[in-house]
Design a protein around this motif. Structure first.
Motif, PDB file in Angstrom:
ATOM      1  N   SER A 298      -8.047  16.664  -2.997  1.00 50.80           N
ATOM      2  CA  SER A 298      -6.761  15.774  -3.206  1.00 50.80           C
ATOM      3  C   SER A 298      -5.558  16.242  -2.562  1.00 50.80           C
ATOM      4  CB  SER A 298      -6.480  15.337  -4.618  1.00 50.80           C
ATOM      5  OG  SER A 298      -6.340  16.609  -5.542  1.00 50.80           O
ATOM      6  N   ALA A 299      -5.151  17.578  -2.570  1.00 51.48           N
ATOM      7  CA  ALA A 299      -3.852  18.052  -2.071  1.00 51.48           C
ATOM      8  C   ALA A 299      -3.878  17.447  -0.683  1.00 51.48           C
ATOM      9  CB  ALA A 299      -3.782  19.632  -2.406  1.00 51.48           C
ATOM     10  N   GLY A 300      -4.632  17.720   0.071  1.00 56.16           N
ATOM     11  CA  GLY A 300      -4.410  17.328   1.655  1.00 56.16           C
ATOM     12  C   GLY A 300      -4.193  15.638   1.645  1.00 56.16           C
ATOM     13  N   THR A 301      -4.753  14.919   1.027  1.00 54.20           N
ATOM     14  CA  THR A 301      -4.626  13.555   0.721  1.00 54.20           C
ATOM     15  C   THR A 301      -3.112  13.120   0.498  1.00 54.20           C
ATOM     16  OG1 THR A 301      -6.670  13.292   0.204  1.00 54.20           O
ATOM     17  CG2 THR A 301      -5.205  11.345  -0.454  1.00 54.20           C
ATOM     18  N   PHE A 302      -2.551  14.068  -0.450  1.00 54.74           N
ATOM     19  CA  PHE A 302      -1.163  13.847  -1.139  1.00 54.74           C
ATOM     20  C   PHE A 302      -0.252  14.623  -0.374  1.00 54.74           C
ATOM     21  CE2 PHE A 302      -3.693  12.206  -4.692  1.00 54.74           C
ATOM     22  CZ  PHE A 302      -3.453  11.048  -4.431  1.00 54.74           C
ATOM     23  N   GLY A 303      -0.577  15.093   0.779  1.00 50.59           N
ATOM     24  CA  GLY A 303       0.613  15.893   1.615  1.00 50.59           C
ATOM     25  C   GLY A 303       1.058  17.241   1.430  1.00 50.59           C
ATOM     26  N   MET A 304      -0.221  18.093   1.045  1.00 52.49           N
ATOM     27  CA  MET A 304      -0.035  19.341   0.680  1.00 52.49           C
ATOM     28  C   MET A 304      -1.286  20.368   1.251  1.00 52.49           C
ATOM     29  SD  MET A 304       1.628  19.282  -3.291  1.00 52.49           S
ATOM     30  CE  MET A 304       2.456  20.789  -3.335  1.00 52.49           C
ATOM     31  N   PRO A 305      -1.230  20.231   2.459  1.00 51.49           N
ATOM     32  CA  PRO A 305      -2.280  20.936   3.179  1.00 51.49           C
ATOM     33  C   PRO A 305      -2.472  22.368   2.804  1.00 51.49           C
ATOM     34  CG  PRO A 305      -0.627  20.500   4.677  1.00 51.49           C
ATOM     35  CD  PRO A 305      -0.283  19.766   3.389  1.00 51.49           C
ATOM     36  N   ASP A 306      -1.303  23.158   2.614  1.00 52.15           N
ATOM     37  CA  ASP A 306      -1.339  24.440   2.196  1.00 52.15           C
ATOM     38  C   ASP A 306      -2.066  24.812   0.806  1.00 52.15           C
ATOM     39  OD1 ASP A 306      -0.351  25.134   4.752  1.00 52.15           O
ATOM     40  OD2 ASP A 306       1.770  25.687   3.910  1.00 52.15           O
ATOM     41  N   VAL A 307      -1.758  23.896  -0.107  1.00 53.71           N
ATOM     42  CA  VAL A 307      -2.219  23.943  -1.265  1.00 53.71           C
ATOM     43  C   VAL A 307      -3.851  23.578  -1.225  1.00 53.71           C
ATOM     44  CG1 VAL A 307      -2.576  22.589  -3.576  1.00 53.71           C
ATOM     45  CG2 VAL A 307      -0.320  23.072  -2.516  1.00 53.71           C
ATOM     46  N   SER A 308      -4.295  22.645  -0.193  1.00 58.06           N
ATOM     47  CA  SER A 308      -5.636  22.277   0.202  1.00 58.06           C
ATOM     48  C   SER A 308      -6.374  23.458   0.319  1.00 58.06           C
ATOM     49  CB  SER A 308      -5.738  20.889   0.905  1.00 58.06           C
ATOM     50  OG  SER A 308      -7.227  20.966   1.179  1.00 58.06           O
ATOM     51  N   ILE A 309      -5.752  24.021   1.477  1.00 55.67           N
ATOM     52  CA  ILE A 309      -6.584  25.263   2.003  1.00 55.67           C
ATOM     53  C   ILE A 309      -6.533  26.521   0.899  1.00 55.67           C
ATOM     54  CG2 ILE A 309      -6.013  27.309   3.693  1.00 55.67           C
ATOM     55  CD1 ILE A 309      -4.855  24.938   5.385  1.00 55.67           C
ATOM     56  N   ALA A 310      -5.714  26.574  -0.138  1.00 57.70           N
ATOM     57  CA  ALA A 310      -5.561  27.631  -0.975  1.00 57.70           C
ATOM     58  C   ALA A 310      -6.709  27.488  -1.986  1.00 57.70           C
ATOM     59  CB  ALA A 310      -4.329  27.748  -1.425  1.00 57.70           C
ATOM     60  N   ALA A 311      -6.813  25.966  -2.366  1.00 55.90           N
ATOM     61  CA  ALA A 311      -7.673  25.784  -3.410  1.00 55.90           C
ATOM     62  C   ALA A 311      -9.150  25.886  -2.715  1.00 55.90           C
ATOM     63  CB  ALA A 311      -7.333  24.341  -3.820  1.00 55.90           C
TER      64      ALA A 311
ATOM     65  N   PHE B  48       0.792  -1.264   0.160  1.00 61.83           N
ATOM     66  CA  PHE B  48       0.050   0.061  -0.071  1.00 61.83           C
ATOM     67  C   PHE B  48       0.781   1.029  -0.046  1.00 61.83           C
ATOM     68  CE2 PHE B  48      -2.002   3.481   2.035  1.00 61.83           C
ATOM     69  CZ  PHE B  48      -3.165   3.491   1.477  1.00 61.83           C
ATOM     70  N   PRO B  49       1.793   1.455   0.769  1.00 67.35           N
ATOM     71  CA  PRO B  49       2.642   2.535   0.911  1.00 67.35           C
ATOM     72  C   PRO B  49       3.337   2.953  -0.428  1.00 67.35           C
ATOM     73  CG  PRO B  49       3.107   1.173   2.928  1.00 67.35           C
ATOM     74  CD  PRO B  49       2.307   0.390   2.050  1.00 67.35           C
ATOM     75  N   GLU B  50       3.730   1.517  -1.251  1.00 64.51           N
ATOM     76  CA  GLU B  50       4.538   2.026  -2.572  1.00 64.51           C
ATOM     77  C   GLU B  50       3.464   2.241  -3.427  1.00 64.51           C
ATOM     78  OE1 GLU B  50       7.720  -1.647  -2.264  1.00 64.51           O
ATOM     79  OE2 GLU B  50       5.744  -2.127  -2.753  1.00 64.51           O
ATOM     80  N   LYS B  51       2.178   1.600  -3.304  1.00 58.29           N
ATOM     81  CA  LYS B  51       1.091   2.233  -4.347  1.00 58.29           C
ATOM     82  C   LYS B  51       0.493   3.611  -4.217  1.00 58.29           C
ATOM     83  CE  LYS B  51      -0.910  -2.385  -4.999  1.00 58.29           C
ATOM     84  NZ  LYS B  51      -2.106  -3.038  -4.491  1.00 58.29           N
ATOM     85  N   PHE B  52       0.546   4.031  -2.993  1.00 59.20           N
ATOM     86  CA  PHE B  52       0.345   5.445  -2.538  1.00 59.20           C
ATOM     87  C   PHE B  52       1.164   6.415  -2.923  1.00 59.20           C
ATOM     88  CE2 PHE B  52       0.010   9.099   0.264  1.00 59.20           C
ATOM     89  CZ  PHE B  52      -1.691   9.357   0.193  1.00 59.20           C
ATOM     90  N   ALA B  53       2.530   6.027  -2.845  1.00 59.38           N
ATOM     91  CA  ALA B  53       3.618   6.942  -3.213  1.00 59.38           C
ATOM     92  C   ALA B  53       3.627   7.153  -4.674  1.00 59.38           C
ATOM     93  CB  ALA B  53       4.980   6.203  -2.763  1.00 59.38           C
ATOM     94  N   ALA B  54       3.023   6.221  -5.465  1.00 57.51           N
ATOM     95  CA  ALA B  54       3.032   6.121  -6.934  1.00 57.51           C
ATOM     96  C   ALA B  54       1.994   7.265  -7.425  1.00 57.51           C
ATOM     97  CB  ALA B  54       2.742   4.801  -7.292  1.00 57.51           C
ATOM     98  N   LEU B  55       0.774   6.913  -6.711  1.00 60.85           N
ATOM     99  CA  LEU B  55      -0.307   8.025  -6.870  1.00 60.85           C
ATOM    100  C   LEU B  55      -0.048   9.243  -6.644  1.00 60.85           C
ATOM    101  CD1 LEU B  55      -3.275   5.767  -5.421  1.00 60.85           C
ATOM    102  CD2 LEU B  55      -3.017   6.110  -7.904  1.00 60.85           C
ATOM    103  N   ALA B  56       0.628   9.654  -5.583  1.00 63.14           N
ATOM    104  CA  ALA B  56       1.294  10.931  -4.990  1.00 63.14           C
ATOM    105  C   ALA B  56       2.106  11.424  -6.043  1.00 63.14           C
ATOM    106  CB  ALA B  56       1.676  10.821  -3.767  1.00 63.14           C
ATOM    107  N   GLN B  57       2.836  10.806  -6.617  1.00 67.54           N
ATOM    108  CA  GLN B  57       3.855  11.048  -7.681  1.00 67.54           C
ATOM    109  C   GLN B  57       3.252  11.513  -8.770  1.00 67.54           C
ATOM    110  OE1 GLN B  57       7.099   8.420  -8.568  1.00 67.54           O
ATOM    111  NE2 GLN B  57       8.241  10.029  -9.678  1.00 67.54           N
ATOM    112  N   ALA B  58       2.274  10.719  -9.363  1.00 67.72           N
ATOM    113  CA  ALA B  58       1.618  10.894 -10.511  1.00 67.72           C
ATOM    114  C   ALA B  58       0.466  12.219 -10.326  1.00 67.72           C
ATOM    115  CB  ALA B  58       0.629   9.912 -10.802  1.00 67.72           C
ATOM    116  N   TRP B  59       0.038  12.478  -9.136  1.00 64.72           N
ATOM    117  CA  TRP B  59      -0.726  13.336  -8.875  1.00 64.72           C
ATOM    118  C   TRP B  59       0.029  14.975  -8.831  1.00 64.72           C
ATOM    119  CZ3 TRP B  59      -0.771  17.480  -5.314  1.00 64.72           C
ATOM    120  CH2 TRP B  59      -1.830  18.169  -5.200  1.00 64.72           C
TER     121      TRP B  59
END
Length: 114
Positions: free
Chosen positions: A64-77, A12-23
């Motif tokens: 999605s930004a918060g999910t992928f570790g970018m909470p500031d982007v999530s707040i701004a969006a 799961f961590p490997e799959k999630f990291a790949a999804l985050a990278q693609a995002w």
């Protein structure tokens, strides 16, 4: 083929990291599209399709930004999305009505650079 011959399934961590990278790889294009929609709206404030698409882009980024570790982007969006909500409720829009959302999208772009 035996079980030993099969490649190990990704964790799961490997799959999630790949999804985050693609995002993250798609993020610049999504921001460009948001800016393009804003340009269209400043040229034609009554363009409901562009406003709805801008809202959709911002809503997706906010979630999605918060999910992928970018909470500031999530707040701004989310802030830009709320401004779009306000504009969508306005039956008569002028080019100047998009100044606030333009500033919020600019802040969103800066948040992605941090």
């Amino acid at each position: 083929m035996t079980a030993e011959d099969r490649p190990a399934a990704a964790s799961f961590p490997e799959k999630f990291a790949a999804l985050a990278q693609a995002w993250r790889a798609q993020l610049p294009q999504r921001l460009h599209e948001a800016q393009h929609r804003l340009q269209a709206l400043r040229a034609d404030p009554s363009d409901g399709a562009s406003l709805q698409e801008l809202h959709r882009i911002l809503h997706t980024l906010a979630g999605s930004a918060g999910t992928f570790g970018m909470p500031d982007v999530s707040i701004a969006a989310k802030a830009a999305e709320h401004e779009c909500d306000r504009l969508m409720d306005s039956p008569h829009r002028a080019a100047g009505d998009f100044e606030d959302v333009t500033g919020l999208v600019d802040a969103l772009v800066r948040a992605t650079e941090a």
